[in-house]
Design an enzyme around this catalytic site. Structure first.
Site, PDB file in Angstrom:
ATOM      1  N   GLU A 227       1.246   5.879 -12.746  1.00 50.64           N
ATOM      2  CA  GLU A 227      -0.213   5.736 -12.639  1.00 50.64           C
ATOM      3  C   GLU A 227      -0.530   5.747 -11.153  1.00 50.64           C
ATOM      4  O   GLU A 227      -0.409   4.718 -10.481  1.00 50.64           O
ATOM      5  CB  GLU A 227      -0.665   4.422 -13.293  1.00 50.64           C
ATOM      6  CG  GLU A 227      -0.358   4.312 -14.783  1.00 50.64           C
ATOM      7  CD  GLU A 227      -1.302   5.143 -15.646  1.00 50.64           C
ATOM      8  OE1 GLU A 227      -2.360   5.562 -15.140  1.00 50.64           O
ATOM      9  OE2 GLU A 227      -0.968   5.384 -16.813  1.00 50.64           O
ATOM     10  N   CYS A 261      -8.592   2.675  -7.950  1.00 51.41           N
ATOM     11  CA  CYS A 261      -7.934   3.994  -8.020  1.00 51.41           C
ATOM     12  C   CYS A 261      -8.874   5.081  -8.501  1.00 51.41           C
ATOM     13  O   CYS A 261      -8.755   6.235  -8.089  1.00 51.41           O
ATOM     14  CB  CYS A 261      -6.720   3.906  -8.939  1.00 51.41           C
ATOM     15  SG  CYS A 261      -7.115   3.309 -10.592  1.00 51.41           S
TER      16      CYS A 261
HETATM   17  P1  NAD Z   1       1.983   1.173  -3.250  1.00 51.38           P
HETATM   18  O1  NAD Z   1       2.507   2.456  -3.804  1.00 51.38           O
HETATM   19  O2  NAD Z   1       2.041   0.976  -1.791  1.00 51.38           O
HETATM   20  O3  NAD Z   1       2.741  -0.081  -3.910  1.00 51.38           O
HETATM   21  C1  NAD Z   1       2.797  -0.285  -5.308  1.00 51.38           C
HETATM   22  C2  NAD Z   1       4.030  -1.090  -5.654  1.00 51.38           C
HETATM   23  O4  NAD Z   1       5.173  -0.309  -5.332  1.00 51.38           O
HETATM   24  C3  NAD Z   1       4.182  -2.412  -4.903  1.00 51.38           C
HETATM   25  O5  NAD Z   1       4.577  -3.417  -5.804  1.00 51.38           O
HETATM   26  C4  NAD Z   1       5.321  -2.122  -3.915  1.00 51.38           C
HETATM   27  O6  NAD Z   1       6.100  -3.245  -3.609  1.00 51.38           O
HETATM   28  C5  NAD Z   1       6.137  -1.114  -4.697  1.00 51.38           C
HETATM   29  N1  NAD Z   1       7.030  -0.269  -3.879  1.00 51.38           N
HETATM   30  C6  NAD Z   1       6.996  -0.039  -2.545  1.00 51.38           C
HETATM   31  N2  NAD Z   1       8.017   0.790  -2.200  1.00 51.38           N
HETATM   32  C7  NAD Z   1       8.703   1.068  -3.328  1.00 51.38           C
HETATM   33  C8  NAD Z   1       9.856   1.854  -3.624  1.00 51.38           C
HETATM   34  N3  NAD Z   1      10.508   2.541  -2.698  1.00 51.38           N
HETATM   35  N4  NAD Z   1      10.282   1.920  -4.913  1.00 51.38           N
HETATM   36  C9  NAD Z   1       9.629   1.253  -5.888  1.00 51.38           C
HETATM   37  N5  NAD Z   1       8.526   0.504  -5.670  1.00 51.38           N
HETATM   38  C10 NAD Z   1       8.057   0.414  -4.411  1.00 51.38           C
HETATM   39  O7  NAD Z   1       0.490   1.073  -3.805  1.00 51.38           O
HETATM   40  P2  NAD Z   1      -0.594  -0.046  -3.467  1.00 51.38           P
HETATM   41  O8  NAD Z   1      -1.005   0.096  -2.049  1.00 51.38           O
HETATM   42  O9  NAD Z   1      -0.148  -1.366  -3.957  1.00 51.38           O
HETATM   43  O10 NAD Z   1      -1.805   0.407  -4.413  1.00 51.38           O
HETATM   44  C11 NAD Z   1      -2.752   1.355  -4.043  1.00 51.38           C
HETATM   45  C12 NAD Z   1      -2.465   2.689  -4.665  1.00 51.38           C
HETATM   46  O11 NAD Z   1      -2.281   2.549  -6.054  1.00 51.38           O
HETATM   47  C13 NAD Z   1      -3.613   3.665  -4.513  1.00 51.38           C
HETATM   48  O12 NAD Z   1      -3.107   4.952  -4.250  1.00 51.38           O
HETATM   49  C14 NAD Z   1      -4.290   3.641  -5.858  1.00 51.38           C
HETATM   50  O13 NAD Z   1      -5.015   4.801  -6.173  1.00 51.38           O
HETATM   51  C15 NAD Z   1      -3.112   3.466  -6.764  1.00 51.38           C
HETATM   52  N6  NAD Z   1      -3.518   2.864  -8.024  1.00 51.38           N
HETATM   53  C16 NAD Z   1      -3.457   3.612  -9.153  1.00 51.38           C
HETATM   54  C17 NAD Z   1      -3.906   3.077 -10.350  1.00 51.38           C
HETATM   55  C18 NAD Z   1      -3.860   3.868 -11.620  1.00 51.38           C
HETATM   56  O14 NAD Z   1      -4.029   3.262 -12.675  1.00 51.38           O
HETATM   57  N7  NAD Z   1      -3.664   5.172 -11.583  1.00 51.38           N
HETATM   58  C19 NAD Z   1      -4.391   1.773 -10.391  1.00 51.38           C
HETATM   59  C20 NAD Z   1      -4.427   1.034  -9.207  1.00 51.38           C
HETATM   60  C21 NAD Z   1      -3.986   1.585  -8.024  1.00 51.38           C
END
Ligand code: NAD
Length: 486
Positions: A227, A261
């Site tokens: 997502e 998002c």
């Molecule tokens: P992010 O990708 O920076 O982090 C998300 C999660 O991934 C965190 O828990 C983080 O610790 C983890 N993470 C970091 N590095 C990783 C790795 N190498 N392997 C596995 N996990 C890892 O995202 P964010 O800043 O927390 O959220 C914002 C983003 O999320 C925006 O792009 C937004 O559009 C998207 N988002 C999408 C939805 C959806 O439903 N499509 C909903 C909310 C947010």
């Protein structure tokens, strides 16, 4: 010989890794010991989760507020808890129906056998969550995965540390670790988490990190749901009532300080209507937040200084490339107590395509406005870029609406509003292409975490042996008859 459970993890990476792999082993053992998970097991956990939200919702909302700086508890109630209650309520009601074996018709050449699809839990599901809606986007997948009879390990975001810590404490207090475990930590822990050989890995976050998750999961042949984010366009048609649209666009853009998002990322407006749209947006801002959102308790602040600084950099760069920046309100409220990370909403008129503002997901209250003359140009612009998570269209001209729906591909669409498709429990929610893959919510979410096993039950009167060798005239005659029936 048994293969190691975690073949791609190097336990020397960090000290808590042993706890992580032990936790995973506990869940895996529990899932393999109980492949047939009864309705009562699922209902009981969902009901307890609901009562945890009822009892500890205020404390959780306060934790979110403390993590953000400004994030009203009412917003957490609407955007996190309301959605979760609706989700769990639907699961509790529909589970008996969704769990049932699904009868499928049998083709004539296989009759009188019968066949059905058995819906089974996958096993252990990993959930990695983001910070922007830290409760909805962790507990929602947990509820759907439990409804499907799975065990769940969860890694919430390190950027909402109080919320994630409280979530871990409460879930561990109220549930067995064989059912749910919360793993806390930053990117290194998250990376190790994604290396675990889950039966399914459900990730919500950025496209950048989503790629890494997909790579890690592929090594274990773990199926994923991603997502992700992206730039969701909002098209204002010439047939649109601007003042009505402006309130809905601005509500979608400014919810959670723009950190949503599916927030409309940028607007297309018919050439000549730019000034009218700007005026309508200014009026809409007053309608939503009075004189200014900055200093308003319902206007969420940007989550961290780093994210705040990034928005400022995007804005400065667009300005330096010639885009016109229009403040929608005063950033400096002169005495009114505003949080330093409440970012004043701005319009950016005609930003160049090469600016970071038009290349990256904005994730904040900056609204680029692009003018268009021909519908074809809007479609060409959208289709030349990564497929968006959401698309919005405003207007009364049904033919124009259908043209957009048929000529663009996005995760979801809301017509004449923003965000609302996520709230409809009957619609799949998810991205496409760079905005992700796999969808959830409602029965589609239940199926996301379910193995659909095809079961064929042969009849004692089956004619299958007619197809056995030695092949001869009888088979040729049979095939000729069947060919006519197909
Ligand atoms: P992010 O990708 O920076 O982090 C998300 C999660 O991934 C965190 O828990 C983080 O610790 C983890 N993470 C970091 N590095 C990783 C790795 N190498 N392997 C596995 N996990 C890892 O995202 P964010 O800043 O927390 O959220 C914002 C983003 O999320 C925006 O792009 C937004 O559009 C998207 N988002 C999408 C939805 C959806 O439903 N499509 C909903 C909310 C947010």
């Amino acid at each position: 010989m048994n293969a190691p459970l975690t073949p791609f993890l190097d336990t020397s990476d960090f000290p808590d890794l042993q706890a992580l792999t032990d936790g995973f082993a506990t869940q895996r053992q529990a899932s393999r010991a109980q492949t047939d998970v009864p309705l009562a097991w699922r209902r009981e956990r969902l009901t307890r989760l609901l009562s945890l939200i009822d009892t500890h919702g205020p404390a959780l909302a306060q934790a979110v507020q403390a993590d953000f700086g400004v994030r009203s508890e009412a917003l957490t109630e609407v955007a996190d808890f309301f959605v979760l209650r609706a989700t769990i309520g639907q699961l509790l009601r529909q589970l008996p129906k969704w769990m049932k074996p699904q009868r499928v018709g049998t083709p004539i050449y296989l009759q009188p056998a019968h066949a059905y699809i058995q819906r089974q839990p996958l096993g252990v599901v990993g959930v990695i969550g983001p910070w922007n809606y830290p409760l909805q986007l962790t507990l929602g997948p947990l509820a759907a995965a439990w409804a499907a009879g799975n065990r769940v390990m969860m890694k919430p975001s390190e950027l909402t540390p109080r919320t994630s810590a409280l979530l871990a404490e409460l879930l561990h207090q109220h549930f067995d670790r064989a059912d749910v475990q919360v793993v806390l930590g930053g990117a290194d822990v998250a990376q190790a988490f994604a290396d675990l050989p889950f039966d399914h890995l459900f990730f919500t976050g950025s496209t950048l990190v989503g790629r890494k998750v997909a790579q890690a999961a592929a090594r274990n042949l773990t199926p994923t749901t991603l997502e992700l984010g992206g730039k969701s366009p909002c098209i204002v048609d010439a047939s649109c009532d601007l003042s009505e649209a402006a309130v809905k666009i601005l509500h979608g853009k400014l919810l959670n300080g723009g950190q949503t998002c599916i927030a409309p990322d940028y607007i297309f407006v018919p050439k000549g209507q730019e000034a009218a749209l700007e005026q309508a947006l200014r009026a809409a801002l007053v309608r939503l937040f009075g004189t200014s959102p900055v200093g308003h308790p319902d206007y969420a602040s940007i989550a961290t200084d780093r994210h705040h600084q990034r928005l400022q950099t995007l804005l400065d760069e667009a300005r330096s490339l010639g885009a016109e920046v229009r403040e929608l309100c005063e950033a400096d409220r002169g005495g009114v107590s505003a949080h330093p990370r409440q970012f004043a909403p701005v319009l950016v008129l005609q930003p160049p395509a090469e600016s970071r503002l038009m290349q990256e997901e904005i994730f904040g209250p900056i609204l680029p406005v692009l003018s268009y003359e021909r519908f074809e140009d809007v479609v060409a612009y959208i289709n030349a870029r990564p497929r968006p998570l959401a698309l919005y269209w405003f207007g009364k001209d049904q033919a124009a609406c259908q043209r957009v729906l048929h000529h663009t591909v996005s995760g979801g669409v809301t017509v004449n509003d923003t965000l609302m498709h996520i709230a409809h429990k009957g619609l799949p929610f998810g991205g496409v292409g760079d905005s992700g893959w796999g969808a959830y919510h409602g029965e589609i979410g239940f199926l996301r975490f379910t193995h659909q096993k095809g079961v064929f039950v042969q009849s004692p009167w089956a004619l299958g042996h007619w197809f056995y060798p030695p092949y001869g005239k009888r088979l040729a005659q049979l095939l000729s008859v069947l060919r006519r029936l197909m």
